[in-house]
Motif scaffolding. Structure first.
Motif, PDB file in Angstrom:
ATOM      1  N   ALA A  34       0.838  -1.200   0.000  1.00  0.00           N
ATOM      2  CA  ALA A  34       0.000   0.000   0.000  1.00  0.00           C
ATOM      3  C   ALA A  34       0.875   1.252   0.000  1.00  0.00           C
ATOM      4  O   ALA A  34       1.709   1.435   0.886  1.00  0.00           O
ATOM      5  CB  ALA A  34      -0.919   0.005   1.220  1.00  0.00           C
ATOM      6  N   LEU A  35       0.697   2.087  -1.012  1.00  0.00           N
ATOM      7  CA  LEU A  35       1.426   3.344  -1.102  1.00  0.00           C
ATOM      8  C   LEU A  35       0.654   4.423  -0.353  1.00  0.00           C
ATOM      9  O   LEU A  35      -0.545   4.588  -0.551  1.00  0.00           O
ATOM     10  CB  LEU A  35       1.596   3.736  -2.573  1.00  0.00           C
ATOM     11  N   THR A  36       1.349   5.147   0.519  1.00  0.00           N
ATOM     12  CA  THR A  36       0.653   6.126   1.360  1.00  0.00           C
ATOM     13  C   THR A  36       0.178   7.345   0.575  1.00  0.00           C
ATOM     14  O   THR A  36      -0.754   8.028   0.991  1.00  0.00           O
ATOM     15  CB  THR A  36       1.570   6.603   2.513  1.00  0.00           C
ATOM     16  N   VAL A  37       0.814   7.640  -0.547  1.00  0.00           N
ATOM     17  CA  VAL A  37       0.360   8.767  -1.370  1.00  0.00           C
ATOM     18  C   VAL A  37      -0.980   8.406  -1.996  1.00  0.00           C
ATOM     19  O   VAL A  37      -1.135   7.342  -2.583  1.00  0.00           O
ATOM     20  CB  VAL A  37       1.375   9.107  -2.475  1.00  0.00           C
ATOM     21  N   ARG A  38      -1.959   9.290  -1.865  1.00  0.00           N
ATOM     22  CA  ARG A  38      -3.308   9.022  -2.333  1.00  0.00           C
ATOM     23  C   ARG A  38      -3.642   9.865  -3.560  1.00  0.00           C
ATOM     24  O   ARG A  38      -3.075  10.937  -3.763  1.00  0.00           O
ATOM     25  CB  ARG A  38      -4.334   9.324  -1.232  1.00  0.00           C
ATOM     26  N   GLU A  39      -4.571   9.367  -4.343  1.00  0.00           N
ATOM     27  CA  GLU A  39      -5.116  10.180  -5.425  1.00  0.00           C
ATOM     28  C   GLU A  39      -5.797  11.394  -4.810  1.00  0.00           C
ATOM     29  O   GLU A  39      -6.419  11.301  -3.757  1.00  0.00           O
ATOM     30  CB  GLU A  39      -6.112   9.345  -6.227  1.00  0.00           C
ATOM     31  N   ASN A  40      -5.680  12.523  -5.464  1.00  0.00           N
ATOM     32  CA  ASN A  40      -6.222  13.806  -5.012  1.00  0.00           C
ATOM     33  C   ASN A  40      -5.382  14.462  -3.922  1.00  0.00           C
ATOM     34  O   ASN A  40      -5.743  15.532  -3.424  1.00  0.00           O
ATOM     35  CB  ASN A  40      -7.678  13.686  -4.527  1.00  0.00           C
ATOM     36  N   GLN A  41      -4.268  13.863  -3.548  1.00  0.00           N
ATOM     37  CA  GLN A  41      -3.375  14.454  -2.553  1.00  0.00           C
ATOM     38  C   GLN A  41      -2.465  15.474  -3.238  1.00  0.00           C
ATOM     39  O   GLN A  41      -2.186  15.381  -4.435  1.00  0.00           O
ATOM     40  CB  GLN A  41      -2.522  13.373  -1.889  1.00  0.00           C
ATOM     41  N   SER A  42      -2.009  16.459  -2.471  1.00  0.00           N
ATOM     42  CA  SER A  42      -1.054  17.418  -3.018  1.00  0.00           C
ATOM     43  C   SER A  42       0.266  17.310  -2.274  1.00  0.00           C
ATOM     44  O   SER A  42       0.288  17.107  -1.060  1.00  0.00           O
ATOM     45  CB  SER A  42      -1.587  18.854  -2.921  1.00  0.00           C
ATOM     46  N   LEU A  43       1.360  17.408  -3.022  1.00  0.00           N
ATOM     47  CA  LEU A  43       2.707  17.396  -2.465  1.00  0.00           C
ATOM     48  C   LEU A  43       3.409  18.668  -2.928  1.00  0.00           C
ATOM     49  O   LEU A  43       2.995  19.293  -3.901  1.00  0.00           O
ATOM     50  CB  LEU A  43       3.475  16.167  -2.955  1.00  0.00           C
ATOM     51  N   HIS A  44       4.488  19.019  -2.251  1.00  0.00           N
ATOM     52  CA  HIS A  44       5.220  20.199  -2.684  1.00  0.00           C
ATOM     53  C   HIS A  44       5.861  19.933  -4.038  1.00  0.00           C
ATOM     54  O   HIS A  44       6.242  18.801  -4.352  1.00  0.00           O
ATOM     55  CB  HIS A  44       6.293  20.579  -1.662  1.00  0.00           C
ATOM     56  N   ILE A  45       5.968  20.958  -4.839  1.00  0.00           N
ATOM     57  CA  ILE A  45       6.478  20.808  -6.198  1.00  0.00           C
ATOM     58  C   ILE A  45       7.906  20.272  -6.228  1.00  0.00           C
ATOM     59  O   ILE A  45       8.324  19.632  -7.197  1.00  0.00           O
ATOM     60  CB  ILE A  45       6.391  22.162  -6.945  1.00  0.00           C
ATOM     61  N   THR A  46       8.690  20.479  -5.155  1.00  0.00           N
ATOM     62  CA  THR A  46      10.084  20.018  -5.133  1.00  0.00           C
ATOM     63  C   THR A  46      10.264  18.666  -4.450  1.00  0.00           C
ATOM     64  O   THR A  46      11.390  18.208  -4.278  1.00  0.00           O
ATOM     65  CB  THR A  46      10.982  21.041  -4.418  1.00  0.00           C
ATOM     66  N   HIS A  47       9.189  18.019  -4.070  1.00  0.00           N
ATOM     67  CA  HIS A  47       9.279  16.805  -3.265  1.00  0.00           C
ATOM     68  C   HIS A  47       9.838  15.614  -4.058  1.00  0.00           C
ATOM     69  O   HIS A  47       9.252  15.180  -5.056  1.00  0.00           O
ATOM     70  CB  HIS A  47       7.897  16.444  -2.722  1.00  0.00           C
ATOM     71  N   GLY A  48      10.960  15.076  -3.613  1.00  0.00           N
ATOM     72  CA  GLY A  48      11.480  13.823  -4.155  1.00  0.00           C
ATOM     73  C   GLY A  48      11.745  13.803  -5.647  1.00  0.00           C
ATOM     74  O   GLY A  48      12.189  14.775  -6.252  1.00  0.00           O
ATOM     75  N   ALA A  49      11.435  12.645  -6.252  1.00  0.00           N
ATOM     76  CA  ALA A  49      11.746  12.422  -7.671  1.00  0.00           C
ATOM     77  C   ALA A  49      11.007  13.377  -8.589  1.00  0.00           C
ATOM     78  O   ALA A  49      11.596  13.944  -9.518  1.00  0.00           O
ATOM     79  CB  ALA A  49      11.432  10.973  -8.044  1.00  0.00           C
TER      80      ALA A  49
END
Length: 258
Positions: free
Chosen positions: A132-147
């Motif tokens: 299970a991936l914790t990132v969900r559809e409709n979630q927002s992350l910072h534009i610089t986050h990770g890959a």
């Protein structure tokens, strides 16, 4: 002597503050937020916050818990979000290709658009139901986050890069991890050369992500494809190239040209 021109900035402060309130409710981990905390986060007086929330409540955009008196997003937003998502060109351009890649790699594929220094996950396809991936559809992350942060940042024009850097929030290696500019520049250069960026356990130990940018009809980066899973470094390049190929296909459907 000619009269000095007045500086006019289009927009409505009241609408802007209401938008900030809604965005703040979206970004909080808790499902509801008290009036005091909400106003402190947005930076407005409690009387102004109360007036905004009351107006939003009359339209069902915000609801209030009768016991805790805390506020949360209301059901009237559901058809709005559904309509907005349905009209996104990138989802039409991607079609069924992300699901096929997810199943082929037994990993998760995310499609996200960018706006206001954020990466909005508009589609998620899981190719491995055991993880299970914790990132969900409709979630927002910072534009610089990770890959995806590296993949997007590598192709932004200088003024937009500077705007993001000036904001003081950079999450290329996680929200609390220090970073080295020389190392980042080397990774950005490699991304531009290979067509994808990689995060091999940098943000979350044991999780590998590869991401490639998507370009619009003006050849501006507008979105990104992310493939994430528990695969090792030995597969990162293979999966990275597959992700880059998918991003190129979506870009072509969006009108981008070589």
């Amino acid at each position: 002597m000619a009269a000095a021109k007045s500086k006019y900035t289009p927009g409505s402060p009241a609408v802007d503050q209401a938008a900030q309130v809604l965005k703040c409710l979206v970004q909080q981990d808790k499902s509801d937020v008290s009036l005091t905390r909400l106003c402190n986060l947005v930076g407005i007086h409690k009387s102004k916050g109360y007036a905004i929330l009351h107006s939003l409540m009359t339209h069902g955009i915000v609801i209030k818990n009768p016991v805790s008196k805390a506020y949360s997003l209301g059901p009237a937003l559901i058809p709005m979000a559904s309509k907005a998502k349905k009209n996104l060109p990138i989802l039409h351009a991607a079609g069924d290709l992300p699901r096929i890649l997810a199943e082929e790699t037994r990993s998760s594929v995310l499609i996200g658009t960018i706006a206001n220094h954020h990466f909005y996950v508009v589609a998620k396809h899981d190719g491995n139901t055991a993880i299970a991936l914790t990132v969900r559809e409709n979630q927002s992350l910072h534009i610089t986050h990770g890959a995806h942060g590296k993949a997007i940042f590598a192709h932004l024009p200088p003024d937009e890069k500077q705007s993001i850097i000036s904001a003081g929030r950079l999450e290329f290696y996680g929200s609390h991890m220090p970073w080295d500019m020389k190392m980042l520049e080397a990774q950005l250069a490699e991304c531009r050369k290979k067509g994808y960026a990689a995060d091999i356990g940098e943000v979350t130990r044991g999780i590998t992500a590869v991401s490639a940018p998507v370009f619009d009809h003006n050849n501006r980066v507008c979105a990104a494809v992310v493939l994430v899973g528990t695969f090792g470094e030995d597969l990162a390049d293979i999966y990275g190239r597959k992700t880059a190929a998918l991003a190129r296909q979506i870009s072509q459907q969006c009108g981008a040209h070589e």
